[in-house]
Write an enzyme that holds these catalytic residues in place. Structure first.
Site, PDB file in Angstrom:
ATOM      1  N   SER A 137       0.840  -1.195   0.000  1.00 21.51           N
ATOM      2  CA  SER A 137       0.000   0.000   0.000  1.00 21.51           C
ATOM      3  C   SER A 137       0.874   1.244   0.000  1.00 21.51           C
ATOM      4  CB  SER A 137      -0.911   0.031   1.229  1.00 21.51           C
ATOM      5  OG  SER A 137      -1.615   1.258   1.305  1.00 21.51           O
ATOM      6  N   HIS A 138       0.294   2.320  -0.459  1.00 21.87           N
ATOM      7  CA  HIS A 138       0.967   3.608  -0.395  1.00 21.87           C
ATOM      8  C   HIS A 138       1.072   4.114   1.046  1.00 21.87           C
ATOM      9  CE1 HIS A 138       0.405   3.478  -4.688  1.00 21.87           C
ATOM     10  NE2 HIS A 138       1.123   4.587  -4.798  1.00 21.87           N
ATOM     11  N   SER A 139       0.312   3.510   1.945  1.00 20.66           N
ATOM     12  CA  SER A 139       0.299   3.939   3.342  1.00 20.66           C
ATOM     13  C   SER A 139       0.678   2.784   4.270  1.00 20.66           C
ATOM     14  CB  SER A 139      -1.099   4.439   3.721  1.00 20.66           C
ATOM     15  OG  SER A 139      -1.200   4.602   5.111  1.00 20.66           O
ATOM     16  N   ASP A 181      -2.740  -1.776  -3.502  1.00 19.96           N
ATOM     17  CA  ASP A 181      -3.853  -0.835  -3.457  1.00 19.96           C
ATOM     18  C   ASP A 181      -4.054  -0.041  -4.744  1.00 19.96           C
ATOM     19  OD1 ASP A 181      -1.658   0.876  -3.094  1.00 19.96           O
ATOM     20  OD2 ASP A 181      -2.381   1.740  -1.225  1.00 19.96           O
ATOM     21  N   SER A 192       0.386   2.331  -9.269  1.00 20.26           N
ATOM     22  CA  SER A 192       1.847   2.401  -9.192  1.00 20.26           C
ATOM     23  C   SER A 192       2.407   1.347  -8.245  1.00 20.26           C
ATOM     24  CB  SER A 192       2.312   3.798  -8.783  1.00 20.26           C
ATOM     25  OG  SER A 192       1.801   4.153  -7.520  1.00 20.26           O
TER      26      SER A 192
END
Length: 123
Positions: free
Chosen positions: A10-12, A68, A71
């Site tokens: 995930s980006h987070s 997610d 990218s």
């Protein structure tokens, strides 16, 4: 016993930590590794974090990558290309629901292909 490992991308970092917490309420034995955020723990993804997570989650049954956003998929694909391991797959499914289903299926001692089929059928 060996299980299909799961990497949550995930980006987070907080997103994947929360998803792992939810899964661990029910599934305890399946290897789940996290690749959330950049190397500086900011919003984004890191090929290196994904590679480390693959190495930690990998078993003889392989490893499944869940992500997610687009990218994150691109970085997951690059991490696979750079890996010397076989039996790694990326699945297009909702990150939370898909990861949960993947963990349940893996915990039932299914193969990587069987886990992927269950996810493709369900979403």
């Amino acid at each position: 016993m060996s299980y299909v490992g799961i990497v949550l991308i995930s980006h987070s970092p907080k997103v994947v930590e929360g998803i792992k917490d939810i899964i661990r309420q029910v599934i305890h034995d399946v290897p789940i590794e996290l690749a959330g955020g950049t190397d500086e723990n900011e919003i984004g993804t890191s090929i290196e974090k994904i590679q480390v997570a693959i190495d930690k989650a990998y078993s003889e049954k392989g490893v499944l990558l869940m992500y997610d956003l687009g990218s994150a998929k691109m970085n997951a694909e690059m991490a696979i290309e750079m890996s010397e391991k076989d039996n790694i797959k990326i699945v297009e499914a909702p990150l939370l629901e898909g990861s949960y289903v993947a963990a349940v299926e893996s915990g039932m001692n299914k193969s990587l292909d069987e886990v992927v089929k269950a996810l493709e059928k369900g979403f």
